[in-house]
Design an enzyme around this catalytic site. Structure first.
Site, PDB file in Angstrom:
ATOM      1  N   SER A  20       1.119  -1.109  -0.114  1.00  0.00           N
ATOM      2  CA  SER A  20       0.021  -0.251   0.124  1.00  0.00           C
ATOM      3  C   SER A  20       0.926   1.220  -0.104  1.00  0.00           C
ATOM      4  O   SER A  20       1.846   1.334   0.660  1.00  0.00           O
ATOM      5  CB  SER A  20      -0.647   0.008   1.171  1.00  0.00           C
ATOM      6  N   PRO A  21       0.528   2.607  -0.738  1.00  0.00           N
ATOM      7  CA  PRO A  21       1.279   3.608  -0.674  1.00  0.00           C
ATOM      8  C   PRO A  21       1.469   4.068   0.766  1.00  0.00           C
ATOM      9  O   PRO A  21       0.551   4.083   1.722  1.00  0.00           O
ATOM     10  CB  PRO A  21       0.487   4.505  -1.491  1.00  0.00           C
TER      11      PRO A  21
ATOM     12  N   ARG B 103      -8.053   6.097  -5.512  1.00  0.00           N
ATOM     13  CA  ARG B 103      -8.006   5.626  -4.173  1.00  0.00           C
ATOM     14  C   ARG B 103      -9.283   6.648  -3.429  1.00  0.00           C
ATOM     15  O   ARG B 103      -9.030   7.877  -3.568  1.00  0.00           O
ATOM     16  CB  ARG B 103      -6.827   5.799  -3.242  1.00  0.00           C
TER      17      ARG B 103
ATOM     18  N   ARG C 242       1.318  -1.105   6.709  1.00  0.00           N
ATOM     19  CA  ARG C 242       2.150  -1.174   7.923  1.00  0.00           C
ATOM     20  C   ARG C 242       3.064  -2.550   7.938  1.00  0.00           C
ATOM     21  O   ARG C 242       4.014  -2.853   8.448  1.00  0.00           O
ATOM     22  CB  ARG C 242       1.484  -0.798   9.398  1.00  0.00           C
TER      23      ARG C 242
ATOM     24  N   TYR D 181      -7.197  14.973   1.153  1.00  0.00           N
ATOM     25  CA  TYR D 181      -6.133  15.704   0.257  1.00  0.00           C
ATOM     26  C   TYR D 181      -7.147  16.293  -0.746  1.00  0.00           C
ATOM     27  O   TYR D 181      -8.144  16.242  -0.809  1.00  0.00           O
ATOM     28  CB  TYR D 181      -5.054  14.647  -0.508  1.00  0.00           C
TER      29      TYR D 181
ATOM     30  N   GLN E  60       1.447   6.723  -7.438  1.00  0.00           N
ATOM     31  CA  GLN E  60       0.290   7.180  -6.793  1.00  0.00           C
ATOM     32  C   GLN E  60       0.455   8.930  -6.732  1.00  0.00           C
ATOM     33  O   GLN E  60       1.491   9.277  -6.293  1.00  0.00           O
ATOM     34  CB  GLN E  60      -0.097   6.648  -5.258  1.00  0.00           C
TER      35      GLN E  60
HETATM   36  C1  LIG Z   1       3.670   5.706   7.306  1.00  0.00           C
HETATM   37  C2  LIG Z   1       2.581   5.687   6.444  1.00  0.00           C
HETATM   38  C3  LIG Z   1       2.308   6.534   5.372  1.00  0.00           C
HETATM   39  C4  LIG Z   1       1.188   6.640   4.475  1.00  0.00           C
HETATM   40  N1  LIG Z   1       1.124   7.241   3.229  1.00  0.00           N
HETATM   41  C5  LIG Z   1       0.057   7.104   2.359  1.00  0.00           C
HETATM   42  C6  LIG Z   1       0.442   7.647   1.019  1.00  0.00           C
HETATM   43  O1  LIG Z   1       1.208   8.166   0.890  1.00  0.00           O
HETATM   44  N2  LIG Z   1      -0.825   7.415   0.190  1.00  0.00           N
HETATM   45  C7  LIG Z   1      -2.081   6.718   0.691  1.00  0.00           C
HETATM   46  O2  LIG Z   1      -2.812   6.581   0.036  1.00  0.00           O
HETATM   47  N3  LIG Z   1      -2.097   6.265   2.019  1.00  0.00           N
HETATM   48  C8  LIG Z   1      -0.973   6.291   2.724  1.00  0.00           C
HETATM   49  N4  LIG Z   1      -1.029   5.581   4.013  1.00  0.00           N
HETATM   50  C9  LIG Z   1      -2.263   4.783   4.375  1.00  0.00           C
HETATM   51  C10 LIG Z   1      -1.831   3.464   3.908  1.00  0.00           C
HETATM   52  O3  LIG Z   1      -1.831   3.158   2.767  1.00  0.00           O
HETATM   53  C11 LIG Z   1      -2.807   2.466   4.549  1.00  0.00           C
HETATM   54  O4  LIG Z   1      -4.240   2.775   3.580  1.00  0.00           O
HETATM   55  C12 LIG Z   1      -3.209   2.452   5.827  1.00  0.00           C
HETATM   56  O5  LIG Z   1      -2.090   2.483   6.610  1.00  0.00           O
HETATM   57  C13 LIG Z   1      -3.999   1.330   6.380  1.00  0.00           C
HETATM   58  O6  LIG Z   1      -3.541  -0.048   6.290  1.00  0.00           O
HETATM   59  P1  LIG Z   1      -2.629  -0.806   7.049  1.00  0.00           P
HETATM   60  O7  LIG Z   1      -3.557  -1.073   8.279  1.00  0.00           O
HETATM   61  O8  LIG Z   1      -2.193  -2.135   6.254  1.00  0.00           O
HETATM   62  O9  LIG Z   1      -1.355  -0.070   7.705  1.00  0.00           O
HETATM   63  C14 LIG Z   1       0.038   5.666   4.852  1.00  0.00           C
HETATM   64  C15 LIG Z   1       0.234   4.741   5.929  1.00  0.00           C
HETATM   65  C16 LIG Z   1       1.284   4.876   6.789  1.00  0.00           C
HETATM   66  C17 LIG Z   1       1.280   3.950   8.006  1.00  0.00           C
END
Ligand SMILES: Cc1cc2nc3c(=O)[nH]c(=O)nc-3n(C[C@H](O)[C@H](O)[C@H](O)COP(=O)(O)O)c2cc1C
Ligand SMILES: Cc1cc2nc3c(=O)[nH]c(=O)nc-3n(C[C@H](O)[C@H](O)[C@H](O)COP(=O)(O)OP(=O)(O)OC[C@H]3O[C@@H](n4cnc5c(N)ncnc54)[C@H](O)[C@@H]3O)c2cc1C
Length: 763
Positions: free
Chosen positions: A413-414, A620, A715, A572, A491
């Site tokens: 994931s981004p 997204r 994560r 955003y 992205q």
């Molecule tokens: C450190 C960090 C940076 C993130 N940056 C982005 C991002 O640049 N673009 C985005 O769409 N989501 C971003 N997210 C959200 C994640 O892509 C994801 O949707 C969110 O962490 C939930 O997934 P998880 O439970 O597997 O961590 C970020 C999450 C984390 C933890």
């Protein structure tokens, strides 16, 4: 102790028994309005685990109950002319009437005073003449209402209608679900045997179907005849019977989900359905009632005072009730939304039904019925184009979007790294994304990469607005393509009112300490009282930002990215156009959802026009603002997705939240997956699920049940770039390719994971 049990159902009777077993001198009376053999309903289901608890508490009554059990191992699902059977589920059923008779006998034998045909007007009277009143007066508990200000009951009436019928038709080979399509909509039955010649036959349908059938105006007899006609194919000429003669009217009900905030008041305590209910589709109401009775009896003995016993009882049982109610909610919602799943192939429909409460995982299903699950996995792989004889977990199935073919369903994931310099990715990004691409995921999505310097969230965010950016990204993309078989997605986004803020590990979303730049948004709204008020975009601003997206997309194409994702989530810029919380415009870009979607769609169309036709684009979204009806709710997310689908977006990446500081998200395992499920199954659009998905089992069950096409893990990939390869080793799946220099590590890992050596070892 002088005890009154108000109600002679499983809770009242079993509590009386349990107390007498602990101290025969208790003076216990059970007051029951019905006659001893006068009972609604037909059979109840008890699990092996519940039975063991009963046997420990009272071997004698448990032995009697066991003698009258009907057992079955299979679940059969009749759907679209097919009958699909899976095994290993292990249920037992008993007639409710028999259960109550056995409990009555046992209670009488222990000296409990059973008073039938005795209506109790109120618990208050009993409380004056008894040391303890156990209000086990069922679903419609009068006591609960009598002391509503103390018990604070929450009663939620659910949407579907159901009626509890019986039949002499045999369903002794399997717990059977029957789904029938009628001229008035779908209607279904939950059928199970509970003694040698009788089966429970619960009929359920949506309110709309129920209205169209006019069931509400029918007598109980007319209802039975109407249901017989609907399910004639499965009844072998047998009749459907009602034994709810004591109930006025048609006997159809809406299930009330009950949970009281407090379970005791002075010397009165609630028990069983009076305190909390669990939907019949998880078959646990009687279990809860009887296990609560055991717990209360134990605490009354172990605790020094009645108040202390009540406190312990409430604490311990509430946790158990909440756990079951959560599973029951998943299950009842599945039935309420069943029309969403009725397009699924019978294999997937069956899987979705079996895993509906989310208590049964993918690997748990394998333990129950390996052959059936492998058949389902083979079906999934075949559909994914993996070939006819492939039996692998769904996470290892390929997936195709336009000409991009992913080797598996796992997406990195981004995740913003905040390590860019003037928007330019550095060696950090090369190593970071290189590692994730080597780690086995089919698709690696880079962090939100901004279309302009002002469109960055923080000074550390990456950009795609200068030739140096394009070259740096190309180096990363080239590495991924040369050294791995992962695909890489770019992205693109613009920060809007959430821009000009601190790095992720500083004070997230807070303005910069110095050097802030002006920010743009649909309306002059600040992200929080601490952030600057954004400037409302003019048409010229909108043209400029659109052209910036287009220029960035062209650069991403030249850099060789396989896919593009437009970031319309998390508050955003584009997300802030979609949600009414931040879009206050009065022109053609504000107001209705169509208007609020207009600008994000303009951007999509402009980008699509320059992005190579063979490569896919995803969007997204935040499918829930988590603020209730004032913001985006899951049903709006379906409407958003329909607009994206019509515009030609290839896949919807379904995230949620981060659109308002007022949000109150409800977290949990896979907590955003229901939004993906809803979008995918209501619109037919491909989706990616994301959010607290961290086990291979989660991923496999999401995919196999058709709740998403791809699964994003964020994560978990920070903690382990090799998440996919490690998952494959844990599951002894040898089909994922490791980088050649790492073969020795791979071999050791497989050996340590309990499998034998895989194919080649290059040292
Ligand atoms: C450190 C960090 C940076 C993130 N940056 C982005 C991002 O640049 N673009 C985005 O769409 N989501 C971003 N997210 C959200 C994640 O892509 C994801 O949707 C969110 O962490 C939930 O997934 P998880 O439970 O597997 O961590 C970020 C999450 C984390 C933890
Ligand atoms: C359609 C359906 C299917 C179900 N299937 C299952 C299943 O498969 N497995 C399972 O475990 N559970 C099942 N249940 C749930 C189960 O029936 C209840 O959870 C269980 O009976 C709860 O026991 P109880 O003693 O709390 O309440 P009840 O069994 O409802 O007993 C309460 C008793 O109190 C009496 N009473 C109420 N008020 C008064 C009064 N004022 N004076 C005197 N007497 C009074 C009532 O007559 C009744 O006998 C199902 C429920 C429904 C509706």
């Amino acid at each position: 102790m002088k005890i009154a049990c108000l109600g002679g159902g499983p809770a009242g009777l079993y509590f009386a028994i349990s107390m007498k077993l602990r101290d025969a001198t208790h003076d216990i009376t059970v007051f029951e309005r019905n006659k001893p053999d006068d009972t609604f309903g037909w059979g109840v289901v008890l699990s092996d685990e519940t039975f063991e608890n009963l046997a420990k508490n009272d071997p004698l009554s448990a032995g009697e109950i066991r003698r009258h059990f009907a057992y079955w191992d299979d679940i059969a699902v009749h759907y679209r002319g097919q009958k699909i059977v899976s095994t290993g589920h292990g249920f037992s059923g008993i007639a409710r009437k028999k259960l109550l008779q056995l409990l009555q006998q046992r209670a009488r034998g222990l000296g409990v005073d059973l008073r039938f045909q005795t209506e109790v007007a109120g618990a208050a009277e009993l409380a004056k003449t008894h040391d303890l009143v156990v209000a086990a007066d069922g679903l419609n508990s009068r006591t609960r209402n009598e002391f509503a200000t103390h018990f604070k009951p929450g009663v939620e009436t659910r949407k579907n209608k159901f009626v509890w019928l019986g039949t002499r038709q045999k369903f002794d080979d399997a717990f059977t679900f029957i789904f029938e399509e009628t001229e008035h909509g779908w209607i279904w039955a939950h059928a199970y045997q509970f003694d040698a010649d009788t089966a429970t036959f619960i009929v359920e349908c949506a309110d709309d179907t129920w209205q169209k059938f006019d069931f509400g105006t029918m007598s109980q007899d007319e209802n039975c005849r109407a249901c017989e006609r609907i399910f004639a194919k499965y009844l072998g000429g047998h009749r459907l019977m009602s034994n709810a003669a004591h109930v006025r009217g048609s006997a159809w009900l809406n299930f009330p989900r009950v949970l009281c905030e407090k379970w005791s008041y002075e010397n009165i305590v609630l028990m069983g359905d009076a305190a909390a209910t669990a939907h019949f589709s998880v078959g646990s109401g009687t279990k809860l009632a009887m296990e609560s009775a055991i717990a209360m009896a134990n605490y009354l003995r172990s605790e020094p005072t009645m108040a202390a016993a009540f406190a312990k009882y409430e604490d311990a049982r509430r946790t158990e009730v909440l756990r079951l109610q959560s599973a029951a909610r998943n299950s009842l919602e599945w039935f309420e939304d069943v029309e969403r799943y009725l397009h699924l192939d019978p294999v997937q429909f069956n899987y979705s039904l079996l895993t509906r409460s989310q208590r049964i995982s993918h690997e748990n299903l394998r333990l129950r019925d390996k052959k059936w699950l492998e058949g389902a996995e083979a079906w999934f792989q075949r559909l994914a184009g993996a070939g006819d004889n492939t039996v692998r977990r769904p996470m290892f199935a390929p997936f195709r979007l336009r000409d991009m073919r992913l080797k598996n369903r796992i997406v990195v994931s981004p995740m913003a790294q905040y390590k860019a310099i003037d928007g330019c990715p550095t060696d950090w990004h090369l190593v970071h994304y290189g590692e994730r691409a080597k780690g086995g995921a089919g698709l690696v999505c880079i962090e939100m990469t901004c279309v302009s310097p002002e469109g960055r969230i923080t000074p550390g965010c990456t950009g795609m607005y200068a030739p140096a950016h394009e070259a740096a990204w190309q180096r990363i993309v080239d590495f991924v393509h040369a050294e791995t078989d992962a695909k890489i997605c770019c992205q693109l986004g613009h920060s809007g009112a959430k821009g000009s803020t601190q790095l992720g590990w500083e004070e997230m979303d807070a303005p910069l300490k110095s050097g802030n730049w002006p920010v743009l948004a649909p309306s002059a709204v600040a992200w929080s009282p601490r952030n600057q008020v954004a400037r409302a975009m003019t048409r010229a601003d909108m043209d400029l930002v659109r052209d910036q997206f287009v220029a960035s997309a062209e650069m991403a194409a030249r850099a060789g990215f396989d896919m593009l994702e437009i970031h319309c989530a998390h508050g955003y810029l584009l997300s802030s156009f979609i949600t009414p919380l931040t879009n206050k415009r009065t022109d053609a870009y504000g107001g209705s959802l169509e208007n609020r979607m207009r600008y994000p769609l303009e951007i999509f169309h402009a980008v699509r026009a320059v992005w190579p036709a063979e490569k896919p684009i995803s969007v997204r979204i935040s499918a829930n603002d988590w603020v209730g009806a004032n913001g985006i709710e899951p049903r709006d997310a379906v409407a958003i997705s329909r607009l994206l689908q019509e515009a030609g977006v290839d896949i919807c990446d379904v995230s949620a939240g981060q659109t308002s500081i007022a949000a109150r998200p409800v977290y949990g395992r896979m907590f955003q997956t229901p939004f993906s499920d809803r979008i995918r199954n209501e619109t037919g659009m491909a989706t990616m699920a994301v959010g607290n998905i961290f086990e291979p089992d989660h991923v496999n069950s999401i995919l196999m049940a058709g709740r998403a096409d791809l699964v994003c893990l964020a994560r978990p990939h920070l903690a382990d770039p090799y998440w996919t390869l490690h998952a494959a080793a844990k599951l002894s799946d040898r089909g994922e390719a490791w980088p050649q220099p790492y073969y020795a590590g791979r071999d050791q890992l497989y050996r340590l994971s309990g499998g034998s050596e895989p194919t080649t070892t290059a040292v």
